[in-house]
Motif scaffolding. Structure first.
Motif, PDB file in Angstrom:
ATOM      1  N   PRO A  64       0.798  -1.227   0.000  1.00 17.93           N
ATOM      2  CA  PRO A  64       0.000   0.000   0.000  1.00 17.93           C
ATOM      3  C   PRO A  64       0.834   1.283   0.000  1.00 17.93           C
ATOM      4  O   PRO A  64       1.941   1.317   0.538  1.00 17.93           O
ATOM      5  CB  PRO A  64      -0.819  -0.100   1.292  1.00 17.93           C
ATOM      6  N   SER A  65       0.270   2.311  -0.607  1.00 16.17           N
ATOM      7  CA  SER A  65       0.924   3.624  -0.666  1.00 16.17           C
ATOM      8  C   SER A  65       1.057   4.201   0.739  1.00 16.17           C
ATOM      9  O   SER A  65       0.272   3.901   1.635  1.00 16.17           O
ATOM     10  CB  SER A  65       0.091   4.588  -1.510  1.00 16.17           C
ATOM     11  N   GLU A  66       2.076   5.033   0.895  1.00 14.14           N
ATOM     12  CA  GLU A  66       2.297   5.806   2.122  1.00 14.14           C
ATOM     13  C   GLU A  66       2.272   4.934   3.372  1.00 14.14           C
ATOM     14  O   GLU A  66       1.622   5.248   4.361  1.00 14.14           O
ATOM     15  CB  GLU A  66       1.252   6.926   2.216  1.00 14.14           C
ATOM     16  N   SER A  67       3.000   3.797   3.296  1.00 18.56           N
ATOM     17  CA  SER A  67       3.003   2.897   4.456  1.00 18.56           C
ATOM     18  C   SER A  67       4.402   2.682   5.037  1.00 18.56           C
ATOM     19  O   SER A  67       4.570   1.847   5.927  1.00 18.56           O
ATOM     20  CB  SER A  67       2.380   1.550   4.076  1.00 18.56           C
ATOM     21  N   PHE A  68       5.398   3.445   4.551  1.00 22.33           N
ATOM     22  CA  PHE A  68       6.766   3.259   5.063  1.00 22.33           C
ATOM     23  C   PHE A  68       7.415   4.597   5.425  1.00 22.33           C
ATOM     24  O   PHE A  68       7.159   5.618   4.803  1.00 22.33           O
ATOM     25  CB  PHE A  68       7.627   2.531   4.018  1.00 22.33           C
ATOM     26  N   ASP A  69       8.275   4.525   6.459  1.00 21.09           N
ATOM     27  CA  ASP A  69       9.043   5.713   6.875  1.00 21.09           C
ATOM     28  C   ASP A  69      10.369   5.792   6.142  1.00 21.09           C
ATOM     29  O   ASP A  69      10.974   6.861   6.047  1.00 21.09           O
ATOM     30  CB  ASP A  69       9.327   5.641   8.387  1.00 21.09           C
ATOM     31  N   LEU A  70      10.855   4.640   5.692  1.00 22.87           N
ATOM     32  CA  LEU A  70      12.176   4.576   5.062  1.00 22.87           C
ATOM     33  C   LEU A  70      12.137   3.544   3.941  1.00 22.87           C
ATOM     34  O   LEU A  70      11.614   2.439   4.117  1.00 22.87           O
ATOM     35  CB  LEU A  70      13.211   4.146   6.131  1.00 22.87           C
ATOM     36  N   ALA A  71      12.672   3.934   2.783  1.00 19.04           N
ATOM     37  CA  ALA A  71      12.877   2.981   1.676  1.00 19.04           C
ATOM     38  C   ALA A  71      14.379   2.918   1.426  1.00 19.04           C
ATOM     39  O   ALA A  71      15.032   3.965   1.328  1.00 19.04           O
ATOM     40  CB  ALA A  71      12.138   3.437   0.424  1.00 19.04           C
ATOM     41  N   VAL A  72      14.933   1.696   1.362  1.00 19.18           N
ATOM     42  CA  VAL A  72      16.376   1.549   1.162  1.00 19.18           C
ATOM     43  C   VAL A  72      16.644   0.592   0.005  1.00 19.18           C
ATOM     44  O   VAL A  72      15.834  -0.292  -0.298  1.00 19.18           O
ATOM     45  CB  VAL A  72      17.093   1.020   2.442  1.00 19.18           C
ATOM     46  N   SER A  73      17.794   0.791  -0.613  1.00 18.34           N
ATOM     47  CA  SER A  73      18.236  -0.164  -1.627  1.00 18.34           C
ATOM     48  C   SER A  73      19.756  -0.150  -1.673  1.00 18.34           C
ATOM     49  O   SER A  73      20.364   0.903  -1.849  1.00 18.34           O
ATOM     50  CB  SER A  73      17.657   0.185  -2.996  1.00 18.34           C
ATOM     51  N   GLU A  74      20.343  -1.313  -1.484  1.00 17.57           N
ATOM     52  CA  GLU A  74      21.799  -1.458  -1.467  1.00 17.57           C
ATOM     53  C   GLU A  74      22.166  -2.314  -2.673  1.00 17.57           C
ATOM     54  O   GLU A  74      22.072  -3.532  -2.628  1.00 17.57           O
ATOM     55  CB  GLU A  74      22.218  -2.125  -0.145  1.00 17.57           C
ATOM     56  N   TYR A  75      22.487  -1.645  -3.789  1.00 18.14           N
ATOM     57  CA  TYR A  75      22.769  -2.349  -5.048  1.00 18.14           C
ATOM     58  C   TYR A  75      21.638  -3.306  -5.417  1.00 18.14           C
ATOM     59  O   TYR A  75      21.881  -4.368  -6.006  1.00 18.14           O
ATOM     60  CB  TYR A  75      24.099  -3.113  -4.979  1.00 18.14           C
ATOM     61  N   GLY A  76      20.404  -2.965  -5.047  1.00 17.54           N
ATOM     62  CA  GLY A  76      19.242  -3.762  -5.428  1.00 17.54           C
ATOM     63  C   GLY A  76      18.550  -3.067  -6.586  1.00 17.54           C
ATOM     64  O   GLY A  76      19.121  -2.892  -7.674  1.00 17.54           O
ATOM     65  N   ALA A  77      17.300  -2.618  -6.325  1.00 16.96           N
ATOM     66  CA  ALA A  77      16.597  -1.843  -7.346  1.00 16.96           C
ATOM     67  C   ALA A  77      17.445  -0.655  -7.803  1.00 16.96           C
ATOM     68  O   ALA A  77      17.386  -0.240  -8.962  1.00 16.96           O
ATOM     69  CB  ALA A  77      15.272  -1.342  -6.771  1.00 16.96           C
ATOM     70  N   SER A  78      18.257  -0.145  -6.888  1.00 17.17           N
ATOM     71  CA  SER A  78      19.033   1.063  -7.179  1.00 17.17           C
ATOM     72  C   SER A  78      19.918   0.949  -8.412  1.00 17.17           C
ATOM     73  O   SER A  78      20.233   1.958  -9.038  1.00 17.17           O
ATOM     74  CB  SER A  78      19.892   1.435  -5.955  1.00 17.17           C
TER      75      SER A  78
END
Ligand SMILES: C[S@@+](CC[C@H](N)C(=O)[O-])C[C@H]1O[C@@H](n2cnc3c(N)ncnc32)[C@H](O)[C@@H]1O
Length: 201
Positions: A64-78
């Motif tokens: 769902p939209s607007e359900s996280f405080d932090l999004a991270v990516s370590e050589y993943g989607a990034s």
């Protein structure tokens, strides 16, 4: 981290989410590769951790939209997903005031890669303008890399204000894990970059 809802986009083994879980966050790992998620599940069992793992592309996340405080990516989607598709998804998933943090190859490194076999040199080997993706002829895989101006424009177009760009310098005596960059190179130029952006409150 305590009590923060975190989504890791392209979590792989989800070791990064595991670090955050140990600090009291509530992570959700998203990855498109079932085998990677199987490894992540095995590691959760081994280390006595449990958090949700979702099999999906970061370009189209079934959360769902607007359900996280932090999004991270370590050589993943990034690096493995199209930024014009995963950045809008990250922005959608974040709450107002939420933070996006992602790690990518240094842009100078990418520009100095003559090919995928030899280490980065000291001369520009690629065009800057028009840079978007690179295909590795050995395995046909595609990674994504954007010029700085494009990253900033893309993030801002999705309501994300850049707060920091951390250009990592290899410390004295460091070793590198990959053939495409030597420790000497990584001492002199940034081989890795961390972007931090915030969604407007
Ligand atoms: C090099 S791993 C890094 C992930 C993690 N930091 C780790 O060390 O395990 C890259 C991960 O990105 C995932 N990936 C690639 N394309 C993706 C996409 N479009 N959406 C989500 N995950 C993706 C791969 O399946 C892989 O698990």
């Amino acid at each position: 981290m305590a009590g923060k809802d975190v989504v890791e986009l392209g979590c792989g083994t989800a070791y990064f989410s595991a670090w955050l879980a140990r600090r009291g966050a509530r992570p959700v790992g998203v990855d498109v590769t079932p085998e990677q998620l199987a490894t992540a599940r095995a590691l959760q069992a081994e280390h006595g951790l449990a958090f949700p793992l979702v099999e999906a592309s970061a370009e189209d996340v079934p959360l769902p939209s607007e359900s996280f405080d932090l999004a991270v990516s370590e050589y993943g989607a990034s690096i493995w997903a199209d930024p014009y598709r995963w950045v809008p998804e990250a922005a959608r998933l974040l709450r107002a005031g939420g933070t996006l943090v992602f790690l990518v190859h240094g842009l100078l490194l990418v520009l100095c890669w003559p090919n995928f076999d030899d280490p980065a040199g000291e001369e520009l080997a690629r065009k800057y303008f028009g840079l978007r993706s690179l295909e590795d002829p050995a395995d046909g895989s595609t990674t994504f890399h954007l010029p700085y101006g494009e990253w900033i424009a893309l993030l801002r177009a999705n309501g994300l204000e850049v707060e920091r760009l951390v250009e990592l310098q290899a410390p004295e005596g460091a070793e590198t894990r990959w053939d495409f960059v030597t420790p000497e190179w990584a001492r002199r130029w940034p081989s890795e970059e961390i972007w931090k952006a915030r969604k407007a409150a």
